[in-house]
Design a protein around this motif. Structure first.
Motif, mmCIF file in Angstrom:
data_model
loop_
_atom_site.group_PDB
_atom_site.id
_atom_site.type_symbol
_atom_site.label_atom_id
_atom_site.label_comp_id
_atom_site.label_asym_id
_atom_site.label_seq_id
_atom_site.Cartn_x
_atom_site.Cartn_y
_atom_site.Cartn_z
ATOM 1 N N ASP B 226 16.406 -8.083 11.726
ATOM 2 C CA ASP B 226 17.850 -7.845 11.698
ATOM 3 C C ASP B 226 18.255 -6.622 12.521
ATOM 4 O O ASP B 226 19.283 -6.627 13.180
ATOM 5 N N TYR B 227 17.442 -5.547 12.466
ATOM 6 C CA TYR B 227 17.870 -4.336 13.176
ATOM 7 C C TYR B 227 17.799 -4.495 14.687
ATOM 8 O O TYR B 227 18.415 -3.731 15.419
ATOM 9 N N ARG B 229 18.855 -7.353 16.057
ATOM 10 C CA ARG B 229 20.162 -7.970 16.271
ATOM 11 C C ARG B 229 21.241 -6.887 16.279
ATOM 12 O O ARG B 229 22.153 -6.898 17.115
ATOM 13 N N VAL B 240 16.168 -1.278 26.451
ATOM 14 C CA VAL B 240 16.187 -0.267 25.391
ATOM 15 C C VAL B 240 15.870 -0.902 24.042
ATOM 16 O O VAL B 240 15.135 -0.342 23.229
ATOM 17 N N LYS B 244 12.758 0.967 22.654
ATOM 18 C CA LYS B 244 13.065 1.960 21.624
ATOM 19 C C LYS B 244 13.068 1.342 20.229
ATOM 20 O O LYS B 244 12.592 1.960 19.282
ATOM 21 N N HIS B 245 13.607 0.153 20.110
ATOM 22 C CA HIS B 245 13.776 -0.393 18.764
ATOM 23 C C HIS B 245 12.641 -1.311 18.329
ATOM 24 O O HIS B 245 12.205 -1.246 17.190
ATOM 25 N N ALA B 246 12.183 -2.150 19.230
ATOM 26 C CA ALA B 246 11.172 -3.118 18.808
ATOM 27 C C ALA B 246 9.764 -2.541 18.883
ATOM 28 O O ALA B 246 8.977 -2.691 17.953
ATOM 29 N N ARG B 248 8.369 0.474 18.767
ATOM 30 C CA ARG B 248 7.927 1.439 17.763
ATOM 31 C C ARG B 248 7.664 0.754 16.425
ATOM 32 O O ARG B 248 6.709 1.077 15.721
ATOM 33 N N ALA B 249 8.535 -0.188 16.091
ATOM 34 C CA ALA B 249 8.367 -0.868 14.812
ATOM 35 C C ALA B 249 7.149 -1.787 14.831
ATOM 36 O O ALA B 249 6.478 -1.965 13.823
ATOM 37 N N THR B 252 3.044 -0.108 14.283
ATOM 38 C CA THR B 252 2.319 0.314 13.087
ATOM 39 C C THR B 252 1.039 -0.476 12.827
ATOM 40 O O THR B 252 -0.020 0.129 12.666
ATOM 41 N N ILE B 322 4.982 7.683 12.383
ATOM 42 C CA ILE B 322 5.800 6.607 12.938
ATOM 43 C C ILE B 322 6.868 6.157 11.939
ATOM 44 O O ILE B 322 8.021 5.982 12.294
ATOM 45 N N ASP B 323 6.480 5.963 10.699
ATOM 46 C CA ASP B 323 7.383 5.354 9.726
ATOM 47 C C ASP B 323 7.830 6.362 8.671
ATOM 48 O O ASP B 323 7.052 6.760 7.820
ATOM 49 N N PRO B 324 9.110 6.755 8.714
ATOM 50 C CA PRO B 324 9.601 7.752 7.753
ATOM 51 C C PRO B 324 9.523 7.260 6.309
ATOM 52 O O PRO B 324 9.449 8.062 5.395
ATOM 53 N N ARG B 325 9.528 5.951 6.116
ATOM 54 C CA ARG B 325 9.466 5.448 4.738
ATOM 55 C C ARG B 325 8.138 5.818 4.092
ATOM 56 O O ARG B 325 8.025 5.932 2.887
#
Ligand SMILES: Nc1ncnc2c1ncn2[C@@H]1O[C@H](COP(=O)(O)OP(=O)(O)OP(=O)(O)O)[C@@H](O)[C@H]1O
Ligand code: SF4
Ligand SMILES: [Mg+2]
Lengths: 337, 329
Positions: B226-227, B229, B240, B244-246, B248-249, B252, B322-325
């Motif tokens: 979703d993010y 989109r 970008v 930047k968005h895909a 890095r995610a 992991t 990488i992941d703040p969560r």
């Protein structure tokens, strides 16, 4: 006119065949007005809106028809041109703000990014605009929130962030795809209030996608009822509630708790939505319609009714005659009779 | 972030302790008398008995374990009286088979394995990740199908097959490279590279194929989030959105895999070391097994396990970066 959609069709080629997700849908939205698109799951609400935003791009998809945004045709336009409109002149928010926000970037970063895509401003300036917008959507202690990540916020706060991000560049059109579905009931009302206020302040036109007629009554000026990828009724909001003309709309109205409590005459629609793979050649709603026997011949099973004007601004798709509809509505106490 | 790291370090220390106990018990579970193994052909019961006392093998297990651990941290003196000898810190035991301290053997073998693993790692990460990205960006097109096809072949070829094939053709048939003969890069860099090139390629082929597939599936999965989109709805360009968005995610799980694969190789790439006659940890371990050299076996197992545990820690820290969560819970 901000947005004018004419005969929009969206098809997906899949392994099972062609999915006709949106069929000949047309509507208009004026500055500062809200059009609600309602319908069950799978009726093509999201796909039709994503197509307007130029976000249906898969190589398996095909879009035909016309989408005029401020008089500019977007279907078939240079994708780069449409990209520049996105997030600037037209924006979109989604159902689940947790999955719609990037988990790895702070709220501040994500909002500042939205500013900087479209404006050549420094990071600091972008961040201060972000803070301003977050304050406007009712986020408390903004400075601290800016450095937090989406998972640290509550659902309602996240949706506020999404709204702030969508409106930060002052778009003329906001498409809100079920913005409250994933939220608690009390939070839902707050988010709707916020949308209403911001709409008043910025004059944004809103396309509000929902399957909740309560939300429609709250916010919409006009309503488009979709079923099986087609528009089946299209009318000003009052008429949808008071003079509904199409059996599927009747079924939807019956599913609103407040209304059905008073006049429980119609059951929520039994059965399930049609497969968009093999569309029946008759009325899309025929397999679930309890009134099709009243139409002479096998018209409902053989012929898809046209979207015909019932009155000024009001169109519906049904073979039933006006007197038949009035009779049914009187008998079942549907709408204002 | 800091408390998170402290917690992970504690977990690591705990795991290392458990691990050293298991390794030690392994040493003692072997159905032979370790003392018997300490003397050669001219063995008399007297020598065995003397050696048993000298090595402390007559002591109860927990004392032996304590001695062993003590040896690792502060060194150890075997025997008593005139027949003593020093085993300096970190003492991993004494190999009677080789007449050498185990630590010396490990220290000699470790760099070889380190160069082998790191070189292959860099090679396969570069090739695998780029190929995976190209495939994902061209999902369904010929580039994607070609990369997936080639990687499937690469992934299904066994290491010994690729290694031997390269050796036979590149070295024996075509004489493009000299016979592998390991030299330290500090003594003879040219010989070093000539020897290491084929082993690097051998390992990289297998892993690059795997990482290409992993990267591709990760990128395709994140591109459907979703993010992504949302990122497009913001008007970001595809470039970008992807970078930047895909990316890095999607990174992991790749980081996790990479850490564990590298750690696995650092423990010794047995087959590759054998084919290319590299005197690394893998060969040391196998040699020790065939010669029943118990202290050496124990030490190599311990070293390999330490690599896995430490790399787990590194992966955990990278994960949190990488992941703040991860770091904020
Ligand atoms: N990329 C795609 N490929 C194939 N079919 C698709 C694709 N995207 C959407 N569809 C199909 O199009 C139809 C309409 O989907 P859409 O998401 O617009 O429904 P919706 O009205 O928004 O429903 P909901 O209330 O569940 O959000 C669904 O049947 C869906 O399976
Ligand atoms: S056209 Fe027939 S089937 Fe369709 S809604 Fe009207 S009565 Fe029902
Ligand atoms: Mg939807």
């Amino acid at each position: 006119m901000i947005l004018e959609v004419k005969n929009l069709n969206v098809e997906f080629t899949t392994d099972d065949g062609i999915v006709h997700a949106v069929n000949n849908v047309s509507y208009k939205v004026e500055r500062g007005k809200t059009l609600a698109i309602v319908g069950e799951s799978g009726s093509g609400k999201s796909v039709s809106s994503l197509a307007v935003m130029g976000l249906v791009t898969g190589s398996n998809s095909k879009i035909t028809g016309e989408v005029f945004f401020n008089g500019r045709e977007l279907v078939g336009a240079d994708p780069e041109e449409v990209r520049k409109l996105r997030g600037d002149e037209m924006a979109m928010i989604f159902q689940d703000p947790l999955s719609a926000l990037h988990p790895y970037y702070t709220i501040g970063d994500q909002l500042a990014e939205a500013v900087q895509v479209h404006h050549n401003v420094k990071e600091a300036e972008a961040r201060s605009r972000a803070a301003e917008m977050l304050t406007k959507v009712g986020i408390p202690s903004v400075e601290q929130r800016m450095d937090e990540y989406p998972h640290q916020l509550s659902g309602g706060m996240r949706q506020r962030v999404m709204i702030a991000m969508a409106l930060i560049n002052g778009p003329e059109l906001l498409i809100a795809d079920e913005p409250t579905t994933a939220l608690d009931v009390t939070v839902q009302a707050q988010i709707l209030d916020l949308l209403r206020e911001l709409q008043k302040e910025f004059g944004t036109a809103i396309v509000l996608i929902t399957h909740d007629l309560g939300v429609v009554a709250d916010l919409a000026d006009e309503v488009l009822v979709m079923y099986g990828g087609s528009a089946v009724e299209h009318a000003p909001v009052r008429e949808i509630f008071y003079e509904p003309q199409m059996p599927y709309t009747w079924g939807l109205l019956a599913s609103i708790p407040q209304i059905s409590a008073k006049k429980a005459q119609l059951d929520p629609i039994p059965g399930s939505p049609p497969s968009l793979l093999n569309m029946p050649k008759g009325c899309v709603f025929a397999p679930r319609c309890t009134f099709k026997d009243q139409v002479p011949g096998d018209a409902c099973a053989n012929e898809f009714p046209d979207l015909l004007a019932v009155s000024k601004d009001h169109e519906a798709r049904c073979h039933l005659t006006e007197s038949q509809r009035t009779a049914i509505r009187t008998e079942r106490k549907i709408g204002r009779v | 972030m800091f408390p998170y790291i402290v917690r992970r370090v504690f977990v690591m220390a705990f795991m290392l302790t458990i691990l050293s106990i298991i390794t030690f018990l392994l040493f003692n579970a072997v159905p032979t008398d370790p003392a018997m193994l300490t003397c050669g052909k001219t063995c008399t019961p007297d020598i065995v008995a003397a050696n048993r006392i000298r090595l402390g093998l007559d002591q109860p297990l927990y004392v032996q374990y304590a001695e062993w651990i003590k040896g690792i941290f502060v060194g150890r003196t075997y025997g008593s009286g005139s027949a003593t000898f020093e085993c300096s810190t970190p003492c991993l035991g004494y190999s009677f088979r080789n007449g050498e301290e185990v630590t010396t053997m490990i220290v000699d073998a470790l760099p070889v394995t380190l160069y082998l693993a790191l070189g292959a790692f860099i090679l396969w990460m570069l090739i695998g990740i780029s190929a995976g990205i190209v495939a994902a960006k061209n999902h369904g097109k010929w580039q994607d199908r070609t990369i997936m096809g080639v990687s499937l072949i690469g992934y299904s070829l066994p290491v010994f097959f690729v290694g031997l094939l390269l050796l036979v053709f590149v070295v024996v048939r075509w004489n493009l490279l000299p016979y592998p003969d390991y030299e330290s890069p500090f003594d003879d860099p040219v010989a070093f590279f000539q020897t290491m090139l084929l082993p690097w390629i051998t390992l990289a082929i297998l892993y690059a194929a795997y990482y290409a597939r992993l990267t591709r599936s990760q990128m395709l999965e994140t591109m459907g989030e979703d993010y992504i989109r949302t990122a497009r709805a913001k008007g970001l360009s595809e470039r970008v959105v992807f970078r930047k968005h895909a990316f890095r995610a999607g990174l992991t799980p790749i980081v996790t895999s990479a850490g564990l694969d590298l750690a696995g190789l650092l423990g010794g790439a047995v087959i590759t070391e054998y084919i290319f006659s590299l005197p690394g940890l893998g060969r040391l371990a196998i040699g020790a097994v065939t010669e029943y050299d118990l202290p050496t076996i124990t030490a190599t197992v311990l070293v390999a396990a330490v690599f896995v545990i430490v790399s787990n820690l590194v992966v955990d820290i990278l994960y949190a970066a990488i992941d703040p969560r991860v770091r904020l819970t």
